[in-house]
Design an enzyme around this catalytic site. Structure first.
Site, PDB file in Angstrom:
ATOM      1  N   SER A 138     -14.008  18.679  61.771  1.00  0.00           N
ATOM      2  CA  SER A 138     -15.269  18.009  62.262  1.00  0.00           C
ATOM      3  C   SER A 138     -15.434  16.740  61.750  1.00  0.00           C
ATOM      4  CB  SER A 138     -16.260  18.813  61.707  1.00  0.00           C
ATOM      5  OG  SER A 138     -17.419  17.968  61.623  1.00  0.00           O
TER       6      SER A 138
ATOM      7  N   HIS B 292     -20.713  48.415  68.715  1.00  0.00           N
ATOM      8  CA  HIS B 292     -21.878  47.356  68.514  1.00  0.00           C
ATOM      9  C   HIS B 292     -21.740  46.399  67.491  1.00  0.00           C
ATOM     10  CE1 HIS B 292     -23.870  51.049  70.506  1.00  0.00           C
ATOM     11  NE2 HIS B 292     -23.077  51.759  69.697  1.00  0.00           N
TER      12      HIS B 292
ATOM     13  N   GLU C  29     -12.167  28.800  71.721  1.00  0.00           N
ATOM     14  CA  GLU C  29     -13.135  28.675  72.394  1.00  0.00           C
ATOM     15  C   GLU C  29     -13.045  28.163  73.827  1.00  0.00           C
ATOM     16  OE1 GLU C  29     -16.494  26.750  69.714  1.00  0.00           O
ATOM     17  OE2 GLU C  29     -14.524  26.206  68.932  1.00  0.00           O
TER      18      GLU C  29
ATOM     19  N   LYS D  62     -14.580  21.826  57.708  1.00  0.00           N
ATOM     20  CA  LYS D  62     -14.640  22.599  59.000  1.00  0.00           C
ATOM     21  C   LYS D  62     -12.954  22.608  59.745  1.00  0.00           C
ATOM     22  CE  LYS D  62     -17.641  23.069  61.753  1.00  0.00           C
ATOM     23  NZ  LYS D  62     -18.693  24.047  62.152  1.00  0.00           N
TER      24      LYS D  62
END
Ligand code: ARG
Length: 482
Positions: A278, A157, A291, A284
């Site tokens: 970024s 979980h 992704e 970043k």
């Protein structure tokens, strides 16, 4: 002008829109190698069975090899008027060798031709994908050996559950990928029958030898039913199903990489090679490659869905609907190949933060189950009661705002008089993972055995398990791994 390949009964050429919707050359040109190989096998068989003269066969084969060279060198001009790869190749052959080219299409049709070409293409692609899957597995196995003793939180979980080793976690993906390779190879086995010679749908009156074309093209045997042969697309559906499952596995792993590489988790660092910055936030480091791998399942499963829908209502045998099989399939198989390559790169590139993982592994009372197990083992308390007692111990630690290892022996005795100081041994994450030596469990020793087993499978050479390191990486640990 009517079509020069099949225009006999057509007075005029197609409408421009018709040509646009009908043509497949834009995407099926990538079948050129398979198409030419199929034609060479067919012409050779036609000559062997006396349907074609040896002279014509030789002219056809020489001409086809020239066409192949032209396409490979990029000098070939594909024509949309000629609809697809089959007619583009044959038309160029006619320009080169003249009338003999017209004899090549004896005893076959584009229906068995396209099924043959596509099967050959899918077979080649499966072979490449399986090698790529094995390469990724090997990268994971190598990492797993390095990280056999690295302790991280195991989750259920996405909540802290029990400590596991990072090596064990990586080997979980090796198992998944092993099944993926198995599914692809399984599809390959069923695919490997030659449709060539099924002709349009009913077979052919010529005395052809389908075993010979099958043999030349590396098929195990010819297909046994001509109607099935020209209308079957199971081979690509099965491959896309296997590809979807594989992409789903890659997507799960990619998702974990995204989570692990976040500042909040900080379990791994991905280098500049597989991340981007970024344009506005200088701090970043975005895991874009992960992704994108996570997202590729969308188009791969989309291709499977799309093709199942195309096929589901088609009466036997061939319908033009089936031309819609290739574009999505090529895209999906390309996407899987790219995802596997990106994953392999990221696995090699990923640097785990062992310290951070270990600290996190100890959080959330992750060794509570070990206490319960100790109560069962050492004090012969039934597991259900042990679970209850452990719950009280966790509550006490929570109340005292400390971890389980921060509790004193008095604390333990306050909960249950029978507990003695030996309990402290089981509280560390090192002891917790080392104890899980059941077959398939997370213990470092198991990880090294499983890694060696996989290395043996993947390299075809025997590998012994690496020895356990005496000290944990990073200098901590209490020897619980010995
Ligand atoms: N371009 C077609 C395809 O990809 C080849 C088969 C055409 N057959 C036909 N009867 N029109 O499916």
């Amino acid at each position: 002008m009517s079509n020069k390949m099949w225009g006999g009964r057509f007075a005029t050429g197609p409408d421009a829109i018709m040509e646009e919707i009908n043509a497949s050359i834009g995407f099926d040109q990538r079948l050129f190698r398979q198409d030419i190989a199929g034609s060479i096998a067919h012409a050779t068989m036609l000559a062997e069975t006396g349907i074609l003269t040896q002279e014509d066969r030789d002219a056809i084969v020489a001409g086809l090899n020239e066409v192949l060279a032209e396409i490979e060198s990029g000098s070939f001009t594909f024509s949309r008027t000629l609809e697809d790869i089959h007619m583009n190749v044959e038309s160029r052959l006619r320009e080169k060798i003249g009338d003999a080219a017209g004899r090549l299409h004896t005893a076959r049709s584009r229906n068995d031709q396209v099924a043959t070409d596509f099967k050959l293409y899918v077979r080649d692609t499966i072979d490449t994908l399986v090698v790529q899957v094995h390469t990724l597995q090997l990268a994971l196995v190598t990492k797993a050996e390095d990280e056999a003793q690295t302790i991280m939180p195991g989750f259920t979980h996405l909540q802290s559950a029990q400590p596991v080793t990072f090596g064990h976690h990586l080997l979980a993906y090796v198992e998944m990928l092993g099944r993926d390779a198995g599914r692809l190879l399984d599809a390959r086995k069923r695919l490997n029958e030659s449709p060539l010679g099924s002709a349009a749908l009913a077979g052919t009156p010529y005395p052809i030898n389908r075993e010979r074309t099958a043999e030349q093209l590396g098929f195990d045997r010819p297909t046994a039913n001509s109607l099935d042969a020209v209308s079957d697309r199971d081979f690509i559906l099965e491959t896309l199903a296997a590809a979807s499952i594989c992409a789903m596995h890659l997507s799960r792993f990619a998702e974990e990489m995204v989570i692990w590489s976040s500042a909040q988790f900080g379990f791994v660092r991905l280098s500049d090679k597989f991340t981007t910055g970024s344009s506005i936030m200088p701090q970043k480091r975005n895991p874009d490659a992960a992704e994108l791998v996570r997202a590729k399942i969308g188009r791969i499963l989309g291709a499977l869905t799309s093709l199942l829908v195309v096929m589901k209502g088609l009466p036997l045998a061939y319908s033009k609907d089936m031309q819609e099989d290739k574009e999505v399939a090529f895209d999906a198989l390309d996407a899987l190949s790219l995802s596997l390559a990106a994953m392999t790169g990221m696995v090699g590139d990923m640097v785990p933060n062992r310290e951070r993982m270990r600290v996190s592994a100890a959080a959330g009372f992750s060794t509570a189950t070990d206490i319960a197990d100790w109560l069962v083992r050492e004090l012969n308390i039934p597991f259900r009661d042990a679970h209850h007692i452990t719950g009280q111990i966790v509550a006490l630690a929570e109340q005292k705002n400390c971890g389980l290892e921060g509790l004193t022996i008095e604390d333990f005795k306050f909960i249950d008089q029978r507990i003695d100081s030996r309990i402290h041994k089981v509280l560390t994450v090192e002891a917790s993972v080392a104890a899980r030596q059941s077959y398939g469990g997370t213990a470092p020793a198991n990880v090294l055995i499983q890694a060696a087993r996989w290395k043996t499978i993947l390299t075809g050479e025997p590998h012994d398990p690496k020895p356990l390191q005496k000290k944990k990486h990073g200098g901590h640990g209490d020897g619980g791994v010995e």
